[in-house]
Design an enzyme around this catalytic site. Structure first.
Site, mmCIF file in Angstrom:
data_model
loop_
_atom_site.group_PDB
_atom_site.id
_atom_site.type_symbol
_atom_site.label_atom_id
_atom_site.label_comp_id
_atom_site.label_asym_id
_atom_site.label_seq_id
_atom_site.Cartn_x
_atom_site.Cartn_y
_atom_site.Cartn_z
ATOM 1 N N THR A 138 0.828 -1.204 0.000
ATOM 2 C CA THR A 138 0.000 0.000 0.000
ATOM 3 C C THR A 138 0.865 1.258 0.000
ATOM 4 O OG1 THR A 138 -1.618 -1.249 1.261
ATOM 5 C CG2 THR A 138 -1.849 1.156 1.312
ATOM 6 N N TYR A 189 6.207 -12.043 4.473
ATOM 7 C CA TYR A 189 5.109 -11.403 3.740
ATOM 8 C C TYR A 189 4.695 -12.359 2.621
ATOM 9 C CZ TYR A 189 2.865 -7.322 1.467
ATOM 10 O OH TYR A 189 1.997 -6.413 0.914
ATOM 11 N N LYS A 213 2.553 -12.715 7.603
ATOM 12 C CA LYS A 213 1.430 -11.944 7.061
ATOM 13 C C LYS A 213 0.757 -12.868 6.061
ATOM 14 C CE LYS A 213 0.634 -7.395 4.844
ATOM 15 N NZ LYS A 213 -0.156 -7.806 3.687
#
Lengths: 298, 298
Positions: free
Chosen positions: B44, B131, B159
């Site tokens: 993001t 991630y 994550k």
């Protein structure tokens, strides 16, 4: 530029940086063999792993040592800003074409990809080749997007994925693309295991990984597939184990190992996290080496 | 660090460069709201589109303006050399954790990905969060690789992609991971539409995109899902159109539009070739804005 064999050399590395000296040797080897063009800094040339400065430096070296053979260079990057900077530098260096893949981090929309090519086409004075390689970019081109992109006058070739060009559907696929696209757009087959099929199906050019290391071997395959229609059966069957390795491990890792085992390079040109193949595959590649070298020398 | 709401802010842009002034405002907004941690320069936050220097500069800004809220920063890059440089700089800036995705150009093998994490773990003094986001990295983690990575003492969280955490299988999935992994490994849900399900299934932390813009709204969702087990039905149904937009267009483009329409940013933080959504989606987002702002202020 967009016919015959376009040979894609590795970019040799010394520690963390590209090795100019060894790169010159690879480029000269291609020019000596008489390839029709050189595709420097393609996926095989690790463009995605080098800094912008390294890419421009190696581009200048490729053009300066290609002995007049036209050089195409890959200018893909996740940011349009970087692509434009690379395109400008590459043109100043004297490249004869730009290869552009829609390299992505966030998955791109069709409209974003069109916008990328439109912007670059607007800024470049040399032909642009669309690099369609979903395995690295994770973007899938549609025929409708090909058509839209072909309206940009700079776009002159498409580096097609090989699998849809395999016999028996390959000829139909090429005919469909010919009907959809202006005749200016030269069709190129990639994925070396599909080269024979793609060339027989009517592709104009072979964008070749193996040709970047063994240009004479690749020119033999090209001639057999196209000019005289004859192909030595022993030659084709000798290449099968190479295609099997390409399929299983990606062509870069296999060609990198061949280049080291043949003594052309000191170090595998595989920036970490990329690694040399495991011992078993290395053995298979070592076994293949004399066969390939014999065809290269034949 | 690895509990509650980890809010992922956008990285505002002014022309081609990150906008420090607006970024400070976004970071302060998160600290004021009382989020448990800040995930700066995540997907993001456009980490993949910024230069290494820009990333380190924004990392320092995030830490300096987080008012003591722990900051995690993403250090992913296609080259291990760059990852190590970013990790070192981020640690010097005072981050409390590193988020690392196996960003790729050449598709990576499981062994190459393990090697990447092993090298970074060896060089870092702060916890490392894996991630796992196949949509951007195109690498698929297996449970066996999770287990192998969990043996690296630096690895403290994963994550997780949200979809496998959706009810009814979510609880079973979390239980399976708990059984496979040491208790040190905190499980985090991502994909905001799966947050409620993932938190109810027992995840420790929510790695949140919407929380980077609307932290109070996200904290409300977290509390409802976890602490009191109660959730306002109007609130949940008001969020549905947001999740639909996220699913259709990716959370980045949607949150970027919300940030501009709300007046928090002047320009969409979408480096070309990324584009603002088409007019019709923009209208949907504009219609949603007062609803989200009302919940943020509630």
């Amino acid at each position: 530029m967009f016919s015959g064999l376009s040979a894609f050399p590795l970019t040799p590395m010394r520690g963390d940086a590209p090795d100019s000296h060894r790169f010159i040797r690879l480029v000269e080897r291609l020019a000596d063999a008489g390839v029709q063009s050189i595709g420097a800094l393609g996926s095989t040339g690790n463009y995605a792993y080098l800094t912008l400065e390294e890419r421009l430096r190696m581009t200048r070296i490729a053009v300066d040592h290609a002995a007049g053979v036209p050089v195409m260079v890959s200018v893909g990057a996740v940011r349009t800003r970087d692509v434009l900077m690379l395109a400008e530098g590459a043109q100043r260096a004297g490249v004869r074409a730009l290869l552009l893949a829609p390299v992505s981090y966030q998955p791109l929309t069709e409209d974003e990809v069109f916008g990328l090519y439109q912007t670059v086409a607007h800024h470049c004075d040399v032909p642009l080749c669309i690099y369609d390689n979903a395995a690295t970019t994770h973007f899938t081109f549609t025929d409708a997007l090909y058509q839209r992109l072909a309206q940009l006058p700079a776009v002159c070739s498409i580096k097609l994925p090989g699998s849809p060009l395999a016999a028996p559907a390959g000829r139909e696929r090429v005919e469909k693309l010919r009907a959809l696209l202006p005749s200016r757009i030269k069709l190129g087959v990639s994925g070396d295991m599909f080269a024979q099929a793609g060339l027989r199906a009517g592709c104009d050019v072979w964008y070749s990984v193996v040709g970047g290391l063994y240009p004479r071997l690749a020119l033999r395959l090209l001639r057999g597939a196209r000019e005289d229609g004859q192909q030595d059966a022993d030659f084709l069957s000798d290449l099968e184990p190479l295609w099997t390795l390409f399929r299983g491990h990606g062509s870069l890792r296999v060609v990198a190992a061949l280049a080291v085992f043949s003594g052309l390079l000191d170090e595998p040109p595989l920036p970490a996290p990329l690694k040399m193949l495991p011992a078993q595959e290395q053995q298979q590649i070592r076994a293949l080496l004399p066969v390939l070298e014999a065809w290269e020398a034949a």
